[in-house]
Design a protein around this motif. Structure first.
Motif, short mmCIF file in Angstrom:
data_model
loop_
_atom_site.label_atom_id
_atom_site.label_comp_id
_atom_site.label_asym_id
_atom_site.label_seq_id
_atom_site.Cartn_x
_atom_site.Cartn_y
_atom_site.Cartn_z
N ARG A 126 -75.82 19.17 21.35
CA ARG A 126 -75.98 18.31 20.18
C ARG A 126 -76.84 17.09 20.52
O ARG A 126 -77.79 16.76 19.79
CB ARG A 126 -74.61 17.89 19.66
CG ARG A 126 -74.62 16.84 18.56
CD ARG A 126 -75.36 17.31 17.31
NE ARG A 126 -74.77 18.46 16.67
CZ ARG A 126 -73.78 18.40 15.76
NH1 ARG A 126 -73.25 17.25 15.43
NH2 ARG A 126 -73.34 19.52 15.22
N VAL B 21 -72.83 22.54 18.46
CA VAL B 21 -71.45 22.34 18.91
C VAL B 21 -70.63 23.64 18.82
O VAL B 21 -69.54 23.72 19.39
CB VAL B 21 -70.76 21.22 18.12
CG1 VAL B 21 -71.39 19.87 18.41
CG2 VAL B 21 -70.80 21.51 16.62
N SER C 53 -69.33 21.67 24.44
CA SER C 53 -69.86 20.34 24.21
C SER C 53 -68.73 19.33 24.16
O SER C 53 -67.63 19.63 23.70
CB SER C 53 -70.63 20.32 22.87
OG SER C 53 -71.03 19.01 22.53
#
Length: 251
Positions: free
Chosen positions: A124, A177, A182
């Motif tokens: 991200r 994500v 993440s």
């Protein structure tokens, strides 16, 4: 939409719409952020640091939405030769870059207390940084094309092609994500449902509306400025040609 392709008609509309969007956006944003700072409750796990979401999330949405609009304008320029499409794309680029940078900055400030680090190279954050670089590259390409290529040459279409190619990064940001492990939390808002408490959800939607109105007002103001500069340049060129023609006749 072709009815608004006429610059004079567009300018008449933008003349009153620009201050309306900016005024409403500043009022809504100011009220929402004041409420968030002074009256919104602390989040159960993250405390007051979570209040930065009222800036961070709208900035992320507008950074991504800005490039989406830029890509649509680029497609319109390439396919339909819409007279204002290139101007619209160029006007979007700078505020889009600002909100992408604001997203990264506020995300770093939020990540330090939440994750214990200012930055991690996960999907991200990295794809959002790439988006900022794409904005900066588009701005450089557009300036070079306007300076060297002119609006009627093939070179002027290079920024539009770049705008379309760069749109590949938008779904990567959105689904990063979900595709990779993440530290960034998964989406809290999905179609028809939300994992956020109503007090945060409504405040976030109000902040997003306010920032979106400001974004729209800034884009219209920049389009008006670009058109004004183009008209001024055209008048100077006509005057230079008239002066050259007059000197030739005298000779």
């Amino acid at each position: 939409m072709h009815g608004f392709a006429n610059p004079a008609r567009f300018l008449r509309l933008a003349r009153w719409l620009t201050p309306l969007l900016l005024g409403a956006g500043l009022a809504i944003t100011g009220i929402t952020l004041t409420w968030a700072l002074l009256a919104a409750p602390a989040e159960r796990l993250q405390g007051d640091s979570a209040k930065i979401l009222f800036v961070h999330v709208p900035a992320a949405w507008l950074g991504m939405g800005g490039w989406t609009a830029l890509a649509i304008a680029s497609l319109t320029e390439l396919v339909w030769r819409h007279p204002l499409a290139a101007i619209g794309a160029r006007a979007i680029a700078l505020p889009g870059a600002f909100f992408a940078a604001l997203c990264l900055t506020t995300g770093s400030l939020w990540g330090r207390p939440a994750w214990g680090t200012w930055w991690v190279w996960d999907g991200r954050l990295t794809s959002m940084l790439v988006l900022l670089f794409l904005y900066l590259a588009y701005i450089a390409l557009a300036q070079a094309a306007d300076r060297d290529g002119g609006n009627g040459s093939g070179q002027s279409r290079i920024p539009a092609i770049f705008g379309l190619v760069g749109a590949i990064n938008i779904p990567i940001i959105h689904y990063s994500v979900l595709w990779w492990n993440s530290l960034h939390q998964p989406p809290s808002i999905a179609m028809g449902k939300s994992a956020m408490a109503p007090v945060f959800l409504y405040g976030l939607l109000a902040a997003s509306l306010g920032f979106s109105l400001i974004f729209g007002g800034v884009v219209l103001a920049r389009m008006r400025a670009i058109l004004a500069n183009a008209q001024a340049d055209a008048r100077l060129r006509r005057k230079a040609l008239q002066d050259d023609f007059g000197e030739t006749e005298d000779a």
